[in-house]
Write an enzyme that holds these catalytic residues in place. Structure first.
Site, short mmCIF file in Angstrom:
data_model
loop_
_atom_site.label_atom_id
_atom_site.label_comp_id
_atom_site.label_asym_id
_atom_site.label_seq_id
_atom_site.Cartn_x
_atom_site.Cartn_y
_atom_site.Cartn_z
N LYS A 81 -24.35 -107.93 -27.79
CA LYS A 81 -23.83 -108.93 -29.06
C LYS A 81 -25.14 -109.69 -29.33
CE LYS A 81 -19.09 -108.52 -28.25
NZ LYS A 81 -17.65 -109.18 -27.90
N TYR A 100 -13.63 -104.00 -36.07
CA TYR A 100 -12.74 -104.63 -35.23
C TYR A 100 -11.39 -104.48 -36.03
CZ TYR A 100 -15.75 -106.85 -31.93
OH TYR A 100 -16.81 -107.07 -31.02
N ASN A 103 -19.54 -112.85 -25.17
CA ASN A 103 -19.22 -112.40 -23.99
C ASN A 103 -20.37 -111.10 -23.72
OD1 ASN A 103 -18.24 -110.62 -25.71
ND2 ASN A 103 -16.12 -110.80 -24.85
N ARG A 117 -16.65 -100.14 -19.32
CA ARG A 117 -15.76 -101.36 -19.50
C ARG A 117 -15.62 -101.79 -18.13
NH1 ARG A 117 -13.30 -103.13 -24.06
NH2 ARG A 117 -11.30 -103.29 -22.84
N GLU A 159 -16.06 -95.58 -33.32
CA GLU A 159 -17.16 -96.53 -33.37
C GLU A 159 -18.51 -96.01 -33.31
OE1 GLU A 159 -16.20 -99.00 -30.00
OE2 GLU A 159 -14.41 -99.69 -30.68
N HIS A 183 -20.22 -105.36 -26.07
CA HIS A 183 -19.19 -104.77 -26.57
C HIS A 183 -19.02 -103.30 -25.70
CE1 HIS A 183 -15.98 -102.64 -28.88
NE2 HIS A 183 -16.94 -101.75 -28.94
P1 IDP Z 1 -13.00 -106.39 -25.33
O1 IDP Z 1 -14.29 -106.91 -26.19
O2 IDP Z 1 -13.01 -106.66 -24.02
O3 IDP Z 1 -12.47 -105.44 -25.76
P2 IDP Z 1 -10.95 -107.64 -27.79
O4 IDP Z 1 -9.45 -107.94 -27.07
O5 IDP Z 1 -11.02 -105.92 -28.14
O6 IDP Z 1 -12.00 -107.69 -26.02
O7 IDP Z 1 -11.47 -108.52 -28.35
C1 IDP Z 1 -12.75 -108.19 -29.17
C2 IDP Z 1 -13.87 -109.66 -29.06
O8 IDP Z 1 -13.29 -110.71 -29.74
C3 IDP Z 1 -13.97 -109.97 -27.69
O9 IDP Z 1 -14.94 -109.37 -26.92
C4 IDP Z 1 -14.46 -111.20 -27.74
O10 IDP Z 1 -15.59 -111.48 -28.37
C5 IDP Z 1 -13.56 -111.71 -29.25
N1 IDP Z 1 -12.44 -112.52 -28.70
C6 IDP Z 1 -11.07 -111.77 -27.96
N2 IDP Z 1 -10.20 -112.48 -27.76
C7 IDP Z 1 -10.54 -113.87 -28.30
C8 IDP Z 1 -9.93 -115.07 -28.54
O11 IDP Z 1 -8.57 -115.29 -27.97
N3 IDP Z 1 -10.62 -116.04 -29.19
C9 IDP Z 1 -11.84 -115.94 -29.67
N4 IDP Z 1 -12.61 -114.68 -29.58
C10 IDP Z 1 -11.85 -113.78 -28.82
MG MG Z 2 -11.79 -104.18 -27.37
#
Ligand code: IDP
Ligand code: MG
Length: 143
Positions: A14, A54, A121, A90, A135, A124
């Site tokens: 990212k 997304y 984070n 993951r 994707e 992805h």
């Molecule tokens: P993942 O990347 O671990 O699969 P997802 O729930 O699919 O997590 O969320 C996609 C991305 O959205 C996350 O990696 C993060 O960057 C962002 N995100 C997820 N939850 C939140 C939140 O509660 N607040 C702000 N950003 C979030």
């Molecule tokens: Mg996800």
């Protein structure tokens, strides 16, 4: 002995990971684990691409900040192959929230809360066979 074709997943480094010069660190962990990088490119994604990517989050309150974050600079899109690589990456990545992601994982070792509206984070990774296929089709469309 018969072998099935290896599974493939989409990994993104990212914008935070690219800005912090962690591309090599992420690819190194993928390669040291034994998975194979089979395609890779750097791009600043469009709103259209990210909205499709997304799609399951369009109604979430963090959707707008997430898109702004993901459009804030280049990302590296990587196609990674190996048996059970979707689940395996993951596991390498760790939990979504980098504050509590386990040490030893990419997010746990390299991420933290920077106080931004979107969770930054580093990476992805696709979460299922269906999302990996969808994707990979979005980020690496057939010419
Ligand atoms: P993942 O990347 O671990 O699969 P997802 O729930 O699919 O997590 O969320 C996609 C991305 O959205 C996350 O990696 C993060 O960057 C962002 N995100 C997820 N939850 C939140 C939140 O509660 N607040 C702000 N950003 C979030
Ligand atoms: Mg996800």
């Amino acid at each position: 002995m018969t072998q099935t074709a290896p599974e493939a997943t989409l990994v993104l480094v990212k914008p935070d990971g690219v800005r912090r010069n962690l591309i090599g660190e992420v690819i190194g962990r993928i390669e040291r684990k034994g998975y194979i990088v089979t395609d890779l490119k750097m791009l600043t994604p469009s709103r259209e691409l990210l909205t499709a990517h997304y799609e399951e989050h369009v109604d979430k309150p963090f959707f707008a900040p997430l898109l702004e974050f993901m459009m804030s600079g280049p990302v590296v899109a990587i196609r990674v192959e190996g048996n059970r690589v979707i689940e395996g990456f993951r596991s390498l990545a760790g939990e979504t929230n980098p504050t509590i992601a386990r040490p030893g994982t990419i997010r746990g070792d390299l991420g933290r809360d920077w106080g931004s509206a979107a969770v930054e984070n580093v990476v992805h990774g696709s979460d299922s066979t269906l999302s990996a296929e969808r994707e990979l089709g979005l980020w690496f469309p057939a010419e």
